[in-house]
Scaffold this motif. Structure first.
Motif, PDB file in Angstrom:
ATOM      1  N   ILE A   8      -8.970  97.474  83.046  1.00 17.99           N
ATOM      2  CA  ILE A   8      -9.381  96.075  83.149  1.00 17.99           C
ATOM      3  C   ILE A   8     -10.026  95.601  81.851  1.00 17.99           C
ATOM      4  CG2 ILE A   8     -10.776  94.423  84.455  1.00 17.99           C
ATOM      5  CD1 ILE A   8     -10.793  96.459  86.771  1.00 17.99           C
ATOM      6  N   ASP A   9      -9.455  94.577  81.264  1.00 17.54           N
ATOM      7  CA  ASP A   9     -10.052  93.931  80.101  1.00 17.54           C
ATOM      8  C   ASP A   9     -11.404  93.329  80.503  1.00 17.54           C
ATOM      9  OD1 ASP A   9     -10.170  92.585  77.490  1.00 17.54           O
ATOM     10  OD2 ASP A   9      -9.698  90.767  78.614  1.00 17.54           O
ATOM     11  N   ILE A  10     -12.259  93.060  79.529  1.00 14.77           N
ATOM     12  CA  ILE A  10     -13.602  92.546  79.836  1.00 14.77           C
ATOM     13  C   ILE A  10     -13.724  91.045  79.601  1.00 14.77           C
ATOM     14  CG2 ILE A  10     -16.047  92.672  79.222  1.00 14.77           C
ATOM     15  CD1 ILE A  10     -15.722  95.628  78.743  1.00 14.77           C
ATOM     16  N   ASP A  11     -13.670  90.620  78.337  1.00 20.51           N
ATOM     17  CA  ASP A  11     -13.911  89.217  78.018  1.00 20.51           C
ATOM     18  C   ASP A  11     -12.815  88.315  78.566  1.00 20.51           C
ATOM     19  OD1 ASP A  11     -16.384  89.176  76.334  1.00 20.51           O
ATOM     20  OD2 ASP A  11     -15.212  90.603  75.164  1.00 20.51           O
ATOM     21  N   ASN A  12     -13.236  87.302  79.327  1.00 12.01           N
ATOM     22  CA  ASN A  12     -12.332  86.330  79.955  1.00 12.01           C
ATOM     23  C   ASN A  12     -11.385  86.947  80.976  1.00 12.01           C
ATOM     24  OD1 ASN A  12     -13.323  84.018  78.557  1.00 12.01           O
ATOM     25  ND2 ASN A  12     -12.196  84.669  76.746  1.00 12.01           N
ATOM     26  N   LEU A  15     -15.242  89.233  83.021  1.00 10.66           N
ATOM     27  CA  LEU A  15     -16.396  88.336  82.901  1.00 10.66           C
ATOM     28  C   LEU A  15     -15.985  86.876  83.048  1.00 10.66           C
ATOM     29  CD1 LEU A  15     -18.240  89.891  79.811  1.00 10.66           C
ATOM     30  CD2 LEU A  15     -18.453  90.497  82.238  1.00 10.66           C
ATOM     31  N   THR A  16     -16.914  86.080  83.529  1.00  3.52           N
ATOM     32  CA  THR A  16     -16.675  84.633  83.589  1.00  3.52           C
ATOM     33  C   THR A  16     -16.714  84.066  82.170  1.00  3.52           C
ATOM     34  OG1 THR A  16     -19.044  84.219  83.900  1.00  3.52           O
ATOM     35  CG2 THR A  16     -17.693  84.425  85.893  1.00  3.52           C
ATOM     36  N   SER A  17     -16.383  82.797  82.054  1.00 10.38           N
ATOM     37  CA  SER A  17     -16.298  82.160  80.744  1.00 10.38           C
ATOM     38  C   SER A  17     -17.678  81.962  80.122  1.00 10.38           C
ATOM     39  CB  SER A  17     -15.593  80.807  80.872  1.00 10.38           C
ATOM     40  OG  SER A  17     -14.310  80.955  81.443  1.00 10.38           O
ATOM     41  N   ALA A  18     -17.688  81.710  78.817  1.00  4.44           N
ATOM     42  CA  ALA A  18     -18.926  81.396  78.114  1.00  4.44           C
ATOM     43  C   ALA A  18     -19.506  80.095  78.664  1.00  4.44           C
ATOM     44  CB  ALA A  18     -18.644  81.268  76.620  1.00  4.44           C
ATOM     45  N   PRO A  19     -20.814  79.902  78.657  1.00  6.85           N
ATOM     46  CA  PRO A  19     -21.780  80.813  78.026  1.00  6.85           C
ATOM     47  C   PRO A  19     -22.299  81.916  78.943  1.00  6.85           C
ATOM     48  CG  PRO A  19     -22.899  78.828  78.728  1.00  6.85           C
ATOM     49  CD  PRO A  19     -21.444  78.632  79.067  1.00  6.85           C
ATOM     50  N   GLU A  20     -22.000  81.858  80.257  1.00  6.11           N
ATOM     51  CA  GLU A  20     -22.581  82.852  81.171  1.00  6.11           C
ATOM     52  C   GLU A  20     -22.069  84.266  80.908  1.00  6.11           C
ATOM     53  OE1 GLU A  20     -21.209  80.032  82.166  1.00  6.11           O
ATOM     54  OE2 GLU A  20     -22.837  78.880  83.067  1.00  6.11           O
ATOM     55  N   ARG A  21     -20.735  84.404  80.823  1.00  7.07           N
ATOM     56  CA  ARG A  21     -20.131  85.722  80.597  1.00  7.07           C
ATOM     57  C   ARG A  21     -20.746  86.782  81.515  1.00  7.07           C
ATOM     58  NH1 ARG A  21     -16.770  85.565  76.320  1.00  7.07           N
ATOM     59  NH2 ARG A  21     -17.127  84.006  74.700  1.00  7.07           N
ATOM     60  N   LYS A  22     -20.541  86.633  82.814  1.00  9.62           N
ATOM     61  CA  LYS A  22     -21.148  87.555  83.772  1.00  9.62           C
ATOM     62  C   LYS A  22     -20.105  88.063  84.756  1.00  9.62           C
ATOM     63  CE  LYS A  22     -22.496  83.981  87.104  1.00  9.62           C
ATOM     64  NZ  LYS A  22     -23.621  83.362  87.835  1.00  9.62           N
ATOM     65  N   LEU A  23     -20.453  89.130  85.474  1.00 14.74           N
ATOM     66  CA  LEU A  23     -19.609  89.641  86.544  1.00 14.74           C
ATOM     67  C   LEU A  23     -19.930  88.862  87.818  1.00 14.74           C
ATOM     68  CD1 LEU A  23     -20.099  92.278  84.596  1.00 14.74           C
ATOM     69  CD2 LEU A  23     -19.061  93.479  86.520  1.00 14.74           C
ATOM     70  N   THR A  24     -18.896  88.435  88.515  1.00 15.99           N
ATOM     71  CA  THR A  24     -19.123  87.762  89.785  1.00 15.99           C
ATOM     72  C   THR A  24     -19.433  88.804  90.860  1.00 15.99           C
ATOM     73  OG1 THR A  24     -16.813  87.882  90.487  1.00 15.99           O
ATOM     74  CG2 THR A  24     -17.471  85.967  89.156  1.00 15.99           C
ATOM     75  N   ASP A 255      -6.001  85.035  90.201  1.00 12.12           N
ATOM     76  CA  ASP A 255      -6.847  83.868  89.946  1.00 12.12           C
ATOM     77  C   ASP A 255      -7.475  83.990  88.560  1.00 12.12           C
ATOM     78  OD1 ASP A 255      -8.173  81.481  90.429  1.00 12.12           O
ATOM     79  OD2 ASP A 255      -8.788  82.074  92.453  1.00 12.12           O
ATOM     80  N   ASP A 256      -8.152  82.928  88.103  1.00 15.34           N
ATOM     81  CA  ASP A 256      -8.751  82.982  86.769  1.00 15.34           C
ATOM     82  C   ASP A 256     -10.071  83.746  86.779  1.00 15.34           C
ATOM     83  OD1 ASP A 256     -10.977  81.187  87.335  1.00 15.34           O
ATOM     84  OD2 ASP A 256      -9.545  79.529  87.252  1.00 15.34           O
ATOM     85  N   ASN A 257     -10.634  83.920  85.581  1.00 15.12           N
ATOM     86  CA  ASN A 257     -11.837  84.755  85.440  1.00 15.12           C
ATOM     87  C   ASN A 257     -13.086  84.117  86.043  1.00 15.12           C
ATOM     88  OD1 ASN A 257     -11.625  82.855  83.202  1.00 15.12           O
ATOM     89  ND2 ASN A 257     -13.365  83.891  82.263  1.00 15.12           N
ATOM     90  N   ASP A 258     -13.074  82.805  86.223  1.00 20.34           N
ATOM     91  CA  ASP A 258     -14.236  82.147  86.832  1.00 20.34           C
ATOM     92  C   ASP A 258     -14.170  82.157  88.358  1.00 20.34           C
ATOM     93  OD1 ASP A 258     -15.564  81.479  84.422  1.00 20.34           O
ATOM     94  OD2 ASP A 258     -14.194  79.806  84.117  1.00 20.34           O
ATOM     95  N   HIS A 259     -13.060  82.661  88.902  1.00 25.52           N
ATOM     96  CA  HIS A 259     -12.898  82.719  90.363  1.00 25.52           C
ATOM     97  C   HIS A 259     -12.491  84.128  90.811  1.00 25.52           C
ATOM     98  CE1 HIS A 259     -12.596  78.376  89.467  1.00 25.52           C
ATOM     99  NE2 HIS A 259     -13.166  78.234  90.644  1.00 25.52           N
ATOM    100  N   SER A 260     -13.077  85.119  90.154  1.00 21.12           N
ATOM    101  CA  SER A 260     -12.942  86.531  90.577  1.00 21.12           C
ATOM    102  C   SER A 260     -11.500  87.011  90.659  1.00 21.12           C
ATOM    103  CB  SER A 260     -13.643  86.724  91.929  1.00 21.12           C
ATOM    104  OG  SER A 260     -14.987  86.310  91.864  1.00 21.12           O
TER     105      SER A 260
END
Length: 273
Positions: A8-12, A15-24, A255-260
Protein backbone atom coordinates in the motif's frame (compact mmCIF):
# COMPACT_ATOMS: atom_id res chain seq x y z
CA UNK A 1 -5.88 -17.91 -4.69
CA UNK A 2 -6.29 -15.84 -1.51
CA UNK A 3 -4.37 -12.60 -1.04
CA UNK A 4 -1.73 -12.88 1.66
CA UNK A 5 0.14 -9.60 1.15
CA UNK A 6 -1.14 -6.10 0.41
CA UNK A 7 1.40 -3.47 -0.68
CA UNK A 8 0.00 0.00 0.00
CA UNK A 9 1.34 3.38 -1.05
CA UNK A 10 1.21 6.09 1.64
CA UNK A 11 0.83 9.65 0.34
CA UNK A 12 -2.58 10.28 -1.25
CA UNK A 13 -3.37 6.58 -0.90
CA UNK A 14 -3.32 5.48 2.73
CA UNK A 15 -3.33 9.08 3.96
CA UNK A 16 -5.97 11.72 3.38
CA UNK A 17 -5.11 14.81 1.36
CA UNK A 18 -3.08 17.77 2.60
CA UNK A 19 -2.98 19.48 4.96
CA UNK A 20 -4.28 16.76 7.33
CA UNK A 21 -2.48 13.78 5.77
CA UNK A 22 -3.90 11.30 8.29
CA UNK A 23 -5.15 7.72 8.45
CA UNK A 24 -8.92 7.42 8.57
CA UNK A 25 -10.55 5.27 11.22
CA UNK A 26 -11.87 2.91 8.54
CA UNK A 27 -8.38 2.43 7.09
CA UNK A 28 -6.91 1.69 10.52
CA UNK A 29 -9.66 -0.78 11.42
CA UNK A 30 -9.39 -2.58 8.06
CA UNK A 31 -5.61 -2.90 8.36
CA UNK A 32 -5.85 -4.25 11.89
CA UNK A 33 -8.49 -6.80 10.86
CA UNK A 34 -6.23 -7.94 8.01
CA UNK A 35 -3.26 -8.24 10.37
CA UNK A 36 -5.33 -10.42 12.70
CA UNK A 37 -5.93 -12.76 9.75
CA UNK A 38 -2.18 -13.05 9.20
CA UNK A 39 -2.09 -10.79 6.12
CA UNK A 40 1.13 -8.90 5.51
CA UNK A 41 0.35 -5.17 5.19
CA UNK A 42 3.38 -3.57 3.55
CA UNK A 43 3.55 0.22 3.42
CA UNK A 44 5.43 1.37 0.32
CA UNK A 45 6.84 4.85 -0.03
CA UNK A 46 9.45 7.14 -1.50
CA UNK A 47 10.01 8.21 2.11
CA UNK A 48 12.80 6.62 4.18
CA UNK A 49 11.85 4.42 7.13
CA UNK A 50 12.01 7.36 9.56
CA UNK A 51 9.25 9.06 7.59
CA UNK A 52 7.03 5.97 7.70
CA UNK A 53 7.33 4.91 11.35
CA UNK A 54 4.56 7.09 12.75
CA UNK A 55 2.07 5.70 10.22
CA UNK A 56 3.14 2.15 11.01
CA UNK A 57 2.50 2.84 14.69
CA UNK A 58 -0.90 4.44 14.02
CA UNK A 59 -1.96 1.48 11.88
CA UNK A 60 -0.71 -1.08 14.40
CA UNK A 61 1.93 -2.53 12.05
CA UNK A 62 4.62 -3.00 14.67
CA UNK A 63 5.61 -6.67 14.99
CA UNK A 64 8.99 -8.00 13.87
CA UNK A 65 7.37 -10.06 11.10
CA UNK A 66 5.97 -7.04 9.25
CA UNK A 67 7.74 -5.22 6.45
CA UNK A 68 8.10 -1.94 4.58
CA UNK A 69 9.31 -0.86 1.16
CA UNK A 70 11.01 2.52 1.45
CA UNK A 71 13.05 5.02 -0.58
CA UNK A 72 10.94 4.15 -3.64
CA UNK A 73 12.07 0.53 -3.52
CA UNK A 74 15.77 1.00 -2.81
CA UNK A 75 15.31 -0.79 0.52
CA UNK A 76 13.09 -3.60 1.79
CA UNK A 77 13.14 -3.62 5.58
CA UNK A 78 11.35 -4.98 8.59
CA UNK A 79 9.38 -2.32 10.45
CA UNK A 80 12.13 -2.43 13.09
CA UNK A 81 14.82 -1.58 10.54
CA UNK A 82 16.42 -4.88 9.54
CA UNK A 83 17.28 -4.74 5.83
CA UNK A 84 16.20 -7.69 3.68
CA UNK A 85 16.88 -6.46 0.15
CA UNK A 86 18.68 -3.47 -1.37
CA UNK A 87 18.98 -1.66 -4.66
CA UNK A 88 21.32 1.06 -3.49
CA UNK A 89 23.85 3.45 -5.01
CA UNK A 90 27.57 2.74 -5.18
CA UNK A 91 29.76 5.01 -3.06
CA UNK A 92 31.55 6.16 -6.23
CA UNK A 93 28.24 7.28 -7.76
CA UNK A 94 27.27 9.29 -4.68
CA UNK A 95 30.70 10.94 -4.62
CA UNK A 96 30.49 11.79 -8.32
CA UNK A 97 27.05 13.34 -7.92
CA UNK A 98 28.09 15.26 -4.80
CA UNK A 99 31.15 16.67 -6.55
CA UNK A 100 29.00 17.77 -9.48
CA UNK A 101 26.63 19.54 -7.10
CA UNK A 102 29.49 21.20 -5.26
CA UNK A 103 30.99 22.48 -8.50
CA UNK A 104 27.68 23.98 -9.58
CA UNK A 105 26.56 25.17 -6.12
CA UNK A 106 23.42 23.03 -6.21
CA UNK A 107 21.75 22.04 -2.95
CA UNK A 108 21.77 18.27 -2.48
CA UNK A 109 21.45 15.39 -0.03
CA UNK A 110 21.98 11.64 -0.02
CA UNK A 111 19.79 9.41 2.15
CA UNK A 112 21.47 6.43 3.75
CA UNK A 113 20.02 3.14 4.96
CA UNK A 114 19.45 4.55 8.47
CA UNK A 115 17.26 7.39 7.08
CA UNK A 116 19.99 10.00 7.70
CA UNK A 117 20.15 12.80 5.13
CA UNK A 118 23.82 13.52 4.40
CA UNK A 119 25.35 16.53 2.63
CA UNK A 120 28.48 18.69 2.48
CA UNK A 121 26.32 21.64 1.46
CA UNK A 122 26.97 24.10 4.29
CA UNK A 123 24.14 26.30 3.03
CA UNK A 124 21.85 23.23 3.30
CA UNK A 125 18.90 24.77 1.44
CA UNK A 126 15.25 25.34 2.24
CA UNK A 127 13.91 22.32 0.36
CA UNK A 128 16.43 19.97 1.97
CA UNK A 129 15.31 21.13 5.42
CA UNK A 130 11.67 20.79 4.36
CA UNK A 131 12.23 17.18 3.23
CA UNK A 132 14.09 16.32 6.42
CA UNK A 133 11.16 17.61 8.45
CA UNK A 134 8.62 15.66 6.36
CA UNK A 135 10.70 12.50 6.58
CA UNK A 136 11.43 13.06 10.29
CA UNK A 137 15.00 12.23 9.30
CA UNK A 138 18.20 13.51 10.91
CA UNK A 139 20.17 15.91 8.69
CA UNK A 140 23.95 15.66 8.95
CA UNK A 141 26.35 18.12 7.31
CA UNK A 142 29.86 16.77 6.67
CA UNK A 143 33.07 18.64 5.91
CA UNK A 144 34.16 16.37 3.07
CA UNK A 145 32.56 13.93 0.64
CA UNK A 146 35.07 11.33 1.81
CA UNK A 147 33.25 11.36 5.15
CA UNK A 148 30.35 9.59 3.41
CA UNK A 149 32.38 6.38 3.23
CA UNK A 150 31.14 3.27 5.02
CA UNK A 151 27.52 4.31 4.47
CA UNK A 152 24.98 2.63 2.22
CA UNK A 153 22.97 5.19 0.28
CA UNK A 154 19.44 4.56 -0.94
CA UNK A 155 19.09 7.65 -3.13
CA UNK A 156 20.57 11.01 -4.06
CA UNK A 157 18.52 14.17 -4.35
CA UNK A 158 19.14 17.62 -5.84
CA UNK A 159 16.86 20.19 -4.23
CA UNK A 160 16.44 23.49 -6.03
CA UNK A 161 13.71 25.86 -7.15
CA UNK A 162 11.77 24.38 -10.10
CA UNK A 163 13.28 26.82 -12.60
CA UNK A 164 16.81 25.68 -11.78
CA UNK A 165 15.86 21.99 -11.88
CA UNK A 166 14.29 22.57 -15.30
CA UNK A 167 17.80 23.51 -16.48
CA UNK A 168 19.62 20.81 -14.50
CA UNK A 169 17.44 17.81 -15.34
CA UNK A 170 18.55 17.30 -18.99
CA UNK A 171 22.22 17.32 -17.94
CA UNK A 172 21.65 14.79 -15.14
CA UNK A 173 19.56 12.59 -17.43
CA UNK A 174 22.30 12.67 -20.06
CA UNK A 175 25.08 11.80 -17.61
CA UNK A 176 23.25 9.26 -15.44
CA UNK A 177 19.95 8.33 -17.07
CA UNK A 178 21.28 5.35 -19.03
CA UNK A 179 22.64 3.60 -15.95
CA UNK A 180 20.44 4.92 -13.13
CA UNK A 181 16.82 5.75 -12.43
CA UNK A 182 16.61 9.56 -12.64
CA UNK A 183 13.21 10.94 -11.64
CA UNK A 184 11.75 14.39 -10.99
CA UNK A 185 9.74 13.26 -7.99
CA UNK A 186 8.65 16.77 -7.00
CA UNK A 187 8.89 20.15 -8.73
CA UNK A 188 11.80 20.99 -6.41
CA UNK A 189 13.40 17.51 -6.19
CA UNK A 190 15.40 15.57 -8.78
CA UNK A 191 16.40 12.10 -7.56
CA UNK A 192 18.93 9.52 -8.73
CA UNK A 193 18.48 5.88 -7.68
CA UNK A 194 19.74 2.46 -8.67
CA UNK A 195 18.18 1.33 -11.93
CA UNK A 196 16.30 -1.47 -10.14
CA UNK A 197 15.07 0.74 -7.31
CA UNK A 198 11.32 0.71 -7.79
CA UNK A 199 8.37 -0.49 -5.75
CA UNK A 200 7.66 -3.37 -8.11
CA UNK A 201 11.10 -4.95 -7.88
CA UNK A 202 11.05 -4.46 -4.12
CA UNK A 203 7.65 -6.18 -3.90
CA UNK A 204 9.00 -9.09 -5.94
CA UNK A 205 12.04 -9.30 -3.66
CA UNK A 206 9.85 -9.36 -0.55
CA UNK A 207 7.43 -11.92 -1.95
CA UNK A 208 10.34 -14.22 -2.75
CA UNK A 209 11.73 -13.72 0.77
CA UNK A 210 8.34 -14.67 2.23
CA UNK A 211 7.85 -17.50 -0.29
CA UNK A 212 4.65 -15.98 -1.59
CA UNK A 213 3.40 -16.40 -5.13
CA UNK A 214 2.49 -13.41 -7.27
CA UNK A 215 -1.13 -14.62 -7.15
CA UNK A 216 -1.10 -14.01 -3.39
CA UNK A 217 -0.24 -10.30 -3.63
CA UNK A 218 -2.12 -7.07 -4.29
CA UNK A 219 -1.00 -3.46 -4.62
CA UNK A 220 -2.84 -0.19 -3.97
CA UNK A 221 -1.61 3.18 -5.26
CA UNK A 222 -2.34 6.43 -6.98
CA UNK A 223 0.79 7.67 -8.77
CA UNK A 224 3.10 6.74 -11.64
CA UNK A 225 5.75 5.33 -9.30
CA UNK A 226 3.13 2.82 -8.11
CA UNK A 227 2.76 1.25 -11.58
CA UNK A 228 5.68 -1.18 -11.11
CA UNK A 229 3.81 -2.56 -8.07
CA UNK A 230 0.79 -3.25 -10.26
CA UNK A 231 2.99 -5.30 -12.61
CA UNK A 232 4.57 -7.20 -9.73
CA UNK A 233 1.27 -7.98 -7.98
CA UNK A 234 -1.58 -10.19 -9.09
CA UNK A 235 -4.12 -7.46 -8.35
CA UNK A 236 -3.58 -3.74 -8.91
CA UNK A 237 -6.01 -1.34 -7.23
CA UNK A 238 -6.08 2.33 -8.16
CA UNK A 239 -7.34 4.96 -5.78
CA UNK A 240 -10.30 7.00 -6.96
CA UNK A 241 -7.94 9.97 -6.97
CA UNK A 242 -5.32 8.08 -8.98
CA UNK A 243 -3.75 9.66 -12.05
CA UNK A 244 -5.20 8.50 -15.40
CA UNK A 245 -2.33 6.12 -16.20
CA UNK A 246 -2.75 4.34 -12.87
CA UNK A 247 -6.50 4.00 -13.29
CA UNK A 248 -5.97 2.60 -16.78
CA UNK A 249 -3.48 0.00 -15.55
CA UNK A 250 -5.55 -1.06 -12.53
CA UNK A 251 -7.69 -4.18 -12.20
CA UNK A 252 -10.01 -2.30 -9.87
CA UNK A 253 -10.65 1.32 -8.87
CA UNK A 254 -11.56 1.93 -5.24
CA UNK A 255 -12.79 5.09 -3.49
CA UNK A 256 -10.47 8.10 -3.12
CA UNK A 257 -8.00 8.68 -0.29
CA UNK A 258 -10.32 11.05 1.57
CA UNK A 259 -13.03 8.37 1.74
CA UNK A 260 -11.03 5.35 2.95
CA UNK A 261 -10.36 3.80 -0.44
CA UNK A 262 -7.69 1.55 1.08
CA UNK A 263 -10.06 0.18 3.72
CA UNK A 264 -12.74 -0.46 1.11
CA UNK A 265 -10.27 -2.35 -1.10
CA UNK A 266 -9.10 -4.50 1.81
CA UNK A 267 -12.70 -5.38 2.58
CA UNK A 268 -13.53 -6.22 -1.02
CA UNK A 269 -10.56 -8.44 -1.75
CA UNK A 270 -9.59 -9.83 1.67
CA UNK A 271 -11.90 -9.23 4.61
CA UNK A 272 -15.31 -9.87 3.09
CA UNK A 273 -14.47 -12.99 1.11
Amino acid sequence: MAIKLAAIDIDNTLLTSAPERKLTTENIQSIQQALQLGIKIVLCSARPLAGVKRFLKQAGITSNDQYVIVDNGALVQTVTGKTLATHTLAQQTVSQLAQLCQQNHWHYNAIDSTSTMCTTDMRVGFYTVQLAAKYQAPLQVFDHIADFSQRTFAKFGITEVPEILDEIEPEIQQKFGSSYYVVRSRPFLLEVLDQDANKGQALTDLAQELRLKKQETMAIGDEINDLPMFKAAELGVSMGNGVPAVKKAADHITDDNDHSGVGKALHKFILDL
